[in-house]
Design a protein around this motif. Structure first.
Motif, PDB file in Angstrom:
ATOM      1  N   ALA A 200       0.816  -1.215   0.000  1.00  0.00           N
ATOM      2  CA  ALA A 200       0.000   0.000   0.000  1.00  0.00           C
ATOM      3  C   ALA A 200       0.850   1.266   0.000  1.00  0.00           C
ATOM      4  CB  ALA A 200      -0.939   0.009   1.200  1.00  0.00           C
ATOM      5  N   MET A 201       2.176   1.110   0.037  1.00  0.00           N
ATOM      6  CA  MET A 201       3.074   2.266  -0.013  1.00  0.00           C
ATOM      7  C   MET A 201       3.990   2.101  -1.218  1.00  0.00           C
ATOM      8  SD  MET A 201       5.874   3.647   2.769  1.00  0.00           S
ATOM      9  CE  MET A 201       4.633   4.037   3.985  1.00  0.00           C
ATOM     10  N   GLN A 202       3.843   2.986  -2.195  1.00  0.00           N
ATOM     11  CA  GLN A 202       4.654   2.913  -3.411  1.00  0.00           C
ATOM     12  C   GLN A 202       5.712   4.023  -3.387  1.00  0.00           C
ATOM     13  OE1 GLN A 202       0.976   3.253  -4.140  1.00  0.00           O
ATOM     14  NE2 GLN A 202       0.923   1.104  -3.596  1.00  0.00           N
ATOM     15  N   VAL A 203       6.945   3.650  -3.734  1.00  0.00           N
ATOM     16  CA  VAL A 203       8.061   4.598  -3.746  1.00  0.00           C
ATOM     17  C   VAL A 203       8.586   4.728  -5.169  1.00  0.00           C
ATOM     18  CG1 VAL A 203      10.360   5.113  -2.850  1.00  0.00           C
ATOM     19  CG2 VAL A 203       8.694   3.947  -1.389  1.00  0.00           C
ATOM     20  N   THR A 227      15.100  13.053  -5.223  1.00  0.00           N
ATOM     21  CA  THR A 227      13.696  13.337  -4.929  1.00  0.00           C
ATOM     22  C   THR A 227      12.860  12.076  -5.117  1.00  0.00           C
ATOM     23  OG1 THR A 227      13.999  15.618  -5.702  1.00  0.00           O
ATOM     24  CG2 THR A 227      11.743  14.816  -5.530  1.00  0.00           C
ATOM     25  N   PHE A 228      11.936  11.865  -4.188  1.00  0.00           N
ATOM     26  CA  PHE A 228      11.088  10.674  -4.232  1.00  0.00           C
ATOM     27  C   PHE A 228       9.619  11.058  -4.126  1.00  0.00           C
ATOM     28  CE2 PHE A 228      15.139   9.138  -2.765  1.00  0.00           C
ATOM     29  CZ  PHE A 228      15.265   7.858  -3.281  1.00  0.00           C
ATOM     30  N   ASP A 229       8.779  10.340  -4.857  1.00  0.00           N
ATOM     31  CA  ASP A 229       7.332  10.347  -4.629  1.00  0.00           C
ATOM     32  C   ASP A 229       7.011   9.120  -3.783  1.00  0.00           C
ATOM     33  OD1 ASP A 229       6.131  12.587  -5.982  1.00  0.00           O
ATOM     34  OD2 ASP A 229       6.706  11.626  -7.869  1.00  0.00           O
ATOM     35  N   ILE A 230       6.302   9.334  -2.675  1.00  0.00           N
ATOM     36  CA  ILE A 230       5.863   8.214  -1.837  1.00  0.00           C
ATOM     37  C   ILE A 230       4.351   8.312  -1.713  1.00  0.00           C
ATOM     38  CG2 ILE A 230       5.993   7.113   0.420  1.00  0.00           C
ATOM     39  CD1 ILE A 230       8.797   8.160   0.715  1.00  0.00           C
ATOM     40  N   THR A 231       3.670   7.311  -2.231  1.00  0.00           N
ATOM     41  CA  THR A 231       2.204   7.332  -2.261  1.00  0.00           C
ATOM     42  C   THR A 231       1.633   6.287  -1.307  1.00  0.00           C
ATOM     43  OG1 THR A 231       2.247   8.028  -4.582  1.00  0.00           O
ATOM     44  CG2 THR A 231       0.180   7.115  -3.741  1.00  0.00           C
ATOM     45  N   LEU A 232       0.758   6.747  -0.427  1.00  0.00           N
ATOM     46  CA  LEU A 232       0.044   5.863   0.494  1.00  0.00           C
ATOM     47  C   LEU A 232      -1.325   5.620  -0.113  1.00  0.00           C
ATOM     48  CD1 LEU A 232       0.961   7.714   3.830  1.00  0.00           C
ATOM     49  CD2 LEU A 232       2.209   5.898   2.671  1.00  0.00           C
ATOM     50  N   SER A 233      -1.547   4.440  -0.678  1.00  0.00           N
ATOM     51  CA  SER A 233      -2.770   4.183  -1.450  1.00  0.00           C
ATOM     52  C   SER A 233      -3.975   3.845  -0.577  1.00  0.00           C
ATOM     53  CB  SER A 233      -2.520   3.055  -2.450  1.00  0.00           C
ATOM     54  OG  SER A 233      -2.122   1.866  -1.788  1.00  0.00           O
ATOM     55  N   LYS A 234      -3.771   3.688   0.731  1.00  0.00           N
ATOM     56  CA  LYS A 234      -4.892   3.408   1.641  1.00  0.00           C
ATOM     57  C   LYS A 234      -4.912   4.423   2.771  1.00  0.00           C
ATOM     58  CE  LYS A 234      -5.145  -1.552   0.647  1.00  0.00           C
ATOM     59  NZ  LYS A 234      -5.128  -2.930   1.222  1.00  0.00           N
ATOM     60  N   ALA A 235      -4.739   5.689   2.418  1.00  0.00           N
ATOM     61  CA  ALA A 235      -4.714   6.756   3.422  1.00  0.00           C
ATOM     62  C   ALA A 235      -6.126   7.063   3.911  1.00  0.00           C
ATOM     63  CB  ALA A 235      -4.085   8.006   2.831  1.00  0.00           C
ATOM     64  N   ASP A 240      -1.320  15.876   0.258  1.00  0.00           N
ATOM     65  CA  ASP A 240      -0.032  16.008  -0.421  1.00  0.00           C
ATOM     66  C   ASP A 240       0.880  16.889   0.430  1.00  0.00           C
ATOM     67  OD1 ASP A 240      -0.408  14.812  -3.313  1.00  0.00           O
ATOM     68  OD2 ASP A 240      -2.195  16.039  -2.947  1.00  0.00           O
ATOM     69  N   TYR A 241       2.041  16.364   0.764  1.00  0.00           N
ATOM     70  CA  TYR A 241       3.014  17.119   1.551  1.00  0.00           C
ATOM     71  C   TYR A 241       4.396  16.963   0.915  1.00  0.00           C
ATOM     72  CZ  TYR A 241      -0.522  17.565   5.184  1.00  0.00           C
ATOM     73  OH  TYR A 241      -1.680  17.870   5.879  1.00  0.00           O
ATOM     74  N   SER A 242       5.129  18.054   0.873  1.00  0.00           N
ATOM     75  CA  SER A 242       6.493  18.037   0.339  1.00  0.00           C
ATOM     76  C   SER A 242       7.445  18.520   1.416  1.00  0.00           C
ATOM     77  CB  SER A 242       6.608  18.947  -0.897  1.00  0.00           C
ATOM     78  OG  SER A 242       5.812  18.456  -1.949  1.00  0.00           O
ATOM     79  N   THR A 305      14.584  14.992  -0.778  1.00  0.00           N
ATOM     80  CA  THR A 305      13.259  15.609  -0.853  1.00  0.00           C
ATOM     81  C   THR A 305      12.199  14.529  -1.030  1.00  0.00           C
ATOM     82  OG1 THR A 305      14.097  17.672  -1.798  1.00  0.00           O
ATOM     83  CG2 THR A 305      11.775  17.180  -2.154  1.00  0.00           C
ATOM     84  N   LEU A 306      11.134  14.637  -0.236  1.00  0.00           N
ATOM     85  CA  LEU A 306      10.034  13.671  -0.297  1.00  0.00           C
ATOM     86  C   LEU A 306       8.740  14.386  -0.670  1.00  0.00           C
ATOM     87  CD1 LEU A 306      10.640  11.642   3.012  1.00  0.00           C
ATOM     88  CD2 LEU A 306      11.528  11.147   0.722  1.00  0.00           C
ATOM     89  N   HIS A 307       8.030  13.839  -1.641  1.00  0.00           N
ATOM     90  CA  HIS A 307       6.670  14.291  -1.962  1.00  0.00           C
ATOM     91  C   HIS A 307       5.740  13.162  -1.527  1.00  0.00           C
ATOM     92  CE1 HIS A 307       8.173  17.762  -4.093  1.00  0.00           C
ATOM     93  NE2 HIS A 307       8.913  16.989  -4.879  1.00  0.00           N
ATOM     94  N   ILE A 308       5.027  13.380  -0.449  1.00  0.00           N
ATOM     95  CA  ILE A 308       4.179  12.339   0.136  1.00  0.00           C
ATOM     96  C   ILE A 308       2.734  12.569  -0.300  1.00  0.00           C
ATOM     97  CG2 ILE A 308       3.460  11.210   2.270  1.00  0.00           C
ATOM     98  CD1 ILE A 308       5.918  12.513   3.604  1.00  0.00           C
ATOM     99  N   HIS A 309       2.140  11.526  -0.883  1.00  0.00           N
ATOM    100  CA  HIS A 309       0.774  11.633  -1.402  1.00  0.00           C
ATOM    101  C   HIS A 309      -0.113  10.602  -0.697  1.00  0.00           C
ATOM    102  CE1 HIS A 309       2.793  13.848  -4.597  1.00  0.00           C
ATOM    103  NE2 HIS A 309       3.567  12.791  -4.789  1.00  0.00           N
TER     104      HIS A 309
END
Length: 323
Positions: A200-203, A227-235, A240-242, A305-309
């Motif tokens: 459920a967490m994609q990097v 820089t990474f995109d980290i997506t929580l698909s079951k939030a 969205d936070y950077s 840098t992290l972009h958390i979705h």
């Protein structure tokens, strides 16, 4: 790759303007008013093995590496073949020749310091408006002929491009400082890697592809600003936070700063930091395997840098909408 139709004309025109701005009446230049010739090395493939600053180092305190990347071959009729890793072939560029061993190609100006069938040493010159600074080169480039590397050095290209002793000493000093205090973090040549422990967490790493026509294959963006995109698909909801974080030699993550502007709204800034730090500490850290960044094979503190979705599942969205 995109190449404007008038690219060759523009390069030749700009080189002509700059060469015209050179002081040909300078006494030092009077002895050599004949344009530089490359006939003695035409057809020989040269590979860059070293690129250094004025101080003799290839690295700076931020971890930026003047990496030797070029492969070239001077061709007849004023052209240079530069190797394109993207196309995996040589691409021809126009060559403009000036006096005092100065020439221009691939939107760059150079002064040849040494040229033989085995090696070349040249300075990359700085051009400003219509003036070319011939005395204060920012970068010195050393090339060996491919045959020389193979038959005389009995080495591969990677071996010929080894890190110098001076660079090793300099980098080990930086590593010691960074590991003693995270505020001394610098860019790692092998950037941090995040591996998700949960489906459920994609990097996803932002991989920038360099372009020959725009930055001559400078790969620096990939390690200077990892820089990474980290997506929580079951939030629990969409968000969205950077943010910027430190990752130390042991893989520990420390919140550094938000990567958005608040224009004087202190309350909004405080709320943003509070929530994004909570997500980092309670969702990301427990569910990520962290491989710290390394230089010379030594782990050290660097900045990422992290972009958390956060993405709410469709079923949860429907239930929430019906409440």
């Amino acid at each position: 790759m995109f190449l404007p139709k008038n690219f060759h004309l523009l390069l030749l025109l700009s080189a002509t303007i700059v060469f015209a701005g050179c002081d040909y009446n300078n006494p030092r230049l009077r002895k050599n008013k004949k344009p530089i010739s490359f006939s003695s090395v035409e057809g020989i493939t040269f590979t860059e093995v070293s690129r250094k600053q004025k101080n003799g180092l290839s690295f700076n305190e931020q971890g930026y590496h003047l990496a030797p990347e070029w492969r070239l071959r001077f061709e007849p009729k004023d052209s240079v073949a530069l190797y394109s890793p993207e196309k995996k072939q040589f691409v021809n560029f126009p060559l403009s020749r000036g006096i005092d061993s100065i020439f221009a190609t691939s939107h760059s100006f150079f002064k040849m310091l040494h040229m033989s069938k085995d090696s070349m040493v040249l300075d990359m010159l700085q051009a400003k408006d219509d003036t070319l600074d011939r005395t204060n080169s920012a970068v010195r480039m050393t090339f060996y002929a491919d045959n020389y590397i193979k038959n005389n050095l009995h080495a591969t290209i990677d071996q010929a491009r080894h890190v110098s002793h001076a660079d090793s000493v300099f980098l080990k000093k930086l590593i010691g400082r960074a590991n003693a205090d995270i505020k001394n973090a610098f860019a790692a040549q092998q950037p941090v890697n995040f591996i998700s422990k949960r489906p459920a967490m994609q990097v996803s790493f932002w991989h920038r592809t360099p372009k020959l026509y725009y930055n001559n294959y400078d790969y620096a963006d990939n390690y200077m600003t990892p820089t990474f995109d980290i997506t929580l698909s079951k939030a629990y909801k969409h968000f969205d936070y950077s943010l910027s974080v430190f990752v130390d030699a042991k893989g520990q993550i420390t919140y550094r700063m938000p990567m958005v502007g608040f224009y004087g709204d202190d309350q909004a800034a405080a709320n943003y930091v509070k929530i994004s730090k909570f997500i980092l500490d309670n969702y990301l850290k427990p569910n990520l395997t962290v491989v710290p960044g390394q230089t010379l094979g030594i782990p050290h503190t660097s900045i990422v840098t992290l972009h958390i979705h956060g993405r709410q599942p469709a079923f949860a969205q429907t239930v929430s909408a019906n409440k």
